[in-house]
Design an enzyme around this catalytic site. Structure first.
Site, PDB file in Angstrom:
ATOM      1  CG  HIS A   1      77.768  69.392 -10.050  1.00  0.00           C
ATOM      2  ND1 HIS A   1      77.149  69.120 -11.248  1.00  0.00           N
ATOM      3  CD2 HIS A   1      78.907  70.071 -10.349  1.00  0.00           C
ATOM      4  CE1 HIS A   1      77.874  69.612 -12.239  1.00  0.00           C
ATOM      5  NE2 HIS A   1      78.955  70.188 -11.730  1.00  0.00           N
TER       6      HIS A   1
ATOM      7  CD  GLU B   1      72.272  68.125  -8.223  1.00  0.00           C
ATOM      8  OE1 GLU B   1      73.367  68.718  -8.068  1.00  0.00           O
ATOM      9  OE2 GLU B   1      71.508  68.347  -9.178  1.00  0.00           O
TER      10      GLU B   1
ATOM     11  CB  CYS C   1      74.358  68.232 -14.619  1.00  0.00           C
ATOM     12  SG  CYS C   1      75.546  67.350 -13.593  1.00  0.00           S
TER      13      CYS C   1
ATOM     14  CB  CYS D   1      73.889  65.396 -10.467  1.00  0.00           C
ATOM     15  SG  CYS D   1      75.176  66.512  -9.888  1.00  0.00           S
TER      16      CYS D   1
HETATM   17 ZN   LIG Z   1      75.431  68.075 -11.437  1.00  0.00          ZN
END
Ligand SMILES: [Zn+2]
Length: 156
Positions: free
Chosen positions: A53, A55, A83, A86
């Site tokens: 992801h 991040e 999310c 993250c």
């Molecule tokens: Zn994430």
């Protein structure tokens, strides 16, 4: 640069990621002392890495650049509310602040729905959709005992 300008960088990463078909519509930058030290977009499908992801990618890059495992004194600007994965990664990295643009509700509307993970976290282990089976605790505790006894460890 202002907070809005840093966020615009994260947003541009997210837009360009879609245009270049490199991954999901997510971008993030890490800022320290008023300068961008890391920028990243989502690369899950590009790298076959479900943890890639924006991040997480940005945290990894920032830590590589700073040669540290903590982002104390840093700020993360992410194009979307993190999310649960993250969010956890951000807590472990310990930046000072997090700025986000899109909400998780906005993400859910384009089928990036992580609400079920938030629901799973709140459930007892034996009620989760994913089976979690405990095994070999006594054997595994050996590493924890070693850690507890070790005087020259690098704590984090
Ligand atoms: Zn994430």
């Amino acid at each position: 640069m202002s907070d809005k300008e840093f966020m615009q960088e994260a947003i541009e990463l997210s837009v360009n990621n879609v245009k270049s078909r490199k991954g999901g519509p997510f971008g993030a930058v890490v800022v320290k002392d008023g300068k961008i030290i890391a920028r990243a977009a989502n690369s899950v499908t590009l790298t076959n890495d479900p943890t890639a992801h924006a991040e997480v990618n940005a945290i990894r890059e920032a830590c590589r650049v700073l040669n540290t495992f903590q982002l104390t004194g840093c700020e993360i600007y992410t194009s979307c509310e993190p999310c649960p994965m993250c969010l956890g990664a951000i807590y472990w990295a310990r930046p000072d602040r997090v700025f986000y643009a899109n909400t998780k509700k906005d993400a859910a509307e384009i089928n990036f729905d992580d609400d079920f993970i938030y629901q799973e976290i709140a459930k007892p282990l034996n009620e989760r959709n994913m089976k979690f089976i405990q095994l070999s605790r006594e054997e595994a505790l050996v590493a924890f005992d070693e850690w507890k006894k070790k005087s020259d460890k690098i704590e984090y």
